[in-house]
Design a protein around this motif. Sequence first.
Motif, PDB file in Angstrom:
ATOM      1  N   PRO A 248      -3.345   2.263 -17.684  1.00  0.00           N
ATOM      2  CA  PRO A 248      -1.984   2.701 -18.000  1.00  0.00           C
ATOM      3  C   PRO A 248      -1.224   3.168 -16.756  1.00  0.00           C
ATOM      4  CG  PRO A 248      -3.522   4.433 -18.544  1.00  0.00           C
ATOM      5  CD  PRO A 248      -4.342   3.267 -18.070  1.00  0.00           C
ATOM      6  N   VAL A 249      -1.099   2.247 -15.809  1.00  0.00           N
ATOM      7  CA  VAL A 249      -0.429   2.534 -14.548  1.00  0.00           C
ATOM      8  C   VAL A 249       0.478   1.353 -14.227  1.00  0.00           C
ATOM      9  CG1 VAL A 249      -0.780   2.917 -12.072  1.00  0.00           C
ATOM     10  CG2 VAL A 249      -2.465   3.782 -13.696  1.00  0.00           C
ATOM     11  N   VAL A 250       1.715   1.648 -13.829  1.00  0.00           N
ATOM     12  CA  VAL A 250       2.631   0.622 -13.350  1.00  0.00           C
ATOM     13  C   VAL A 250       2.706   0.797 -11.840  1.00  0.00           C
ATOM     14  CG1 VAL A 250       5.008  -0.222 -13.380  1.00  0.00           C
ATOM     15  CG2 VAL A 250       3.931   0.557 -15.505  1.00  0.00           C
ATOM     16  N   ILE A 251       2.296  -0.240 -11.095  1.00  0.00           N
ATOM     17  CA  ILE A 251       2.301  -0.112  -9.640  1.00  0.00           C
ATOM     18  C   ILE A 251       3.472  -0.845  -8.986  1.00  0.00           C
ATOM     19  CG2 ILE A 251      -0.152   0.399  -9.494  1.00  0.00           C
ATOM     20  CD1 ILE A 251      -0.673  -2.440  -8.569  1.00  0.00           C
ATOM     21  N   GLY A 252       4.230  -1.612  -9.768  1.00  0.00           N
ATOM     22  CA  GLY A 252       5.481  -2.188  -9.294  1.00  0.00           C
ATOM     23  C   GLY A 252       5.375  -3.478  -8.518  1.00  0.00           C
ATOM     24  N   SER A 253       4.372  -3.602  -7.681  1.00  0.00           N
ATOM     25  CA  SER A 253       4.173  -4.841  -6.928  1.00  0.00           C
ATOM     26  C   SER A 253       2.717  -4.877  -6.485  1.00  0.00           C
ATOM     27  CB  SER A 253       5.110  -4.918  -5.721  1.00  0.00           C
ATOM     28  OG  SER A 253       4.774  -3.913  -4.781  1.00  0.00           O
ATOM     29  N   GLY A 254       2.309  -6.042  -6.035  1.00  0.00           N
ATOM     30  CA  GLY A 254       0.930  -6.167  -5.576  1.00  0.00           C
ATOM     31  C   GLY A 254       0.423  -7.570  -5.787  1.00  0.00           C
TER      32      GLY A 254
ATOM     33  N   SER B 152      -5.352  -2.161  -2.126  1.00  0.00           N
ATOM     34  CA  SER B 152      -5.860  -0.884  -2.602  1.00  0.00           C
ATOM     35  C   SER B 152      -6.074  -0.895  -4.119  1.00  0.00           C
ATOM     36  CB  SER B 152      -4.880   0.238  -2.252  1.00  0.00           C
ATOM     37  OG  SER B 152      -5.312   1.453  -2.841  1.00  0.00           O
ATOM     38  N   LEU B 153      -7.151  -0.227  -4.527  1.00  0.00           N
ATOM     39  CA  LEU B 153      -7.434   0.002  -5.952  1.00  0.00           C
ATOM     40  C   LEU B 153      -7.397   1.493  -6.282  1.00  0.00           C
ATOM     41  CD1 LEU B 153     -10.415  -2.449  -6.622  1.00  0.00           C
ATOM     42  CD2 LEU B 153      -7.991  -2.814  -7.042  1.00  0.00           C
TER      43      LEU B 153
END
Length: 178
Positions: free
Chosen positions: A140-146, A25-26
């Motif tokens: 400016p987003v932290v998505i944690g994993s991917g 996902s984006l």
Amino acid sequence: MDTERKIVCYIAESLDGYIATEDDSLDWLFKVEGEGDAGYADFMETIDTVVMGRRTYDWVMEMEKGEYPYEELKSYIYSKSVKDGSPARDIEFTDMDIPAFADKLKSAPGKNIWVIGGSELLAGFMDAGLVDEFIISIAPVVIGSGIPLFKKSNLMTEYKLKDVKRYGEFAQLHYISK
């Protein structure tokens, strides 16, 4: 005067270095407020060839509902299985050795070559020392994993900062090989 074609990675990533979530996902990317097209149109004027992995190609085709968005460009799709009957006239599926493939492309006349993704294909180009430039827009987003932009590697490659731009909430870094 002829100039040598360059292999360029133009891409967006999260602040913590991911190009997509684990399920491809984006959504996180499209929630960030940008400005204009973040230099995309100008970048597209510098290329005539795109290279992407099969997983990226399948994702693009799904998102674009079967309409290939790079019809006007020569396209190469890296795939372990060759696919017949591509929907666009100038798409070639390949599993050619990356250094030999890059030599073939760079020795032909033309504009720059865009390695779109994904990270597996980019890692192959990086491991062979073949990426001449990076244009990375950082959200400016932290998505944690991917899916990380860069795979783990023992290779150290140095680049020189050419430019930094701001497009709304995105910071865009442009690096060139030393």
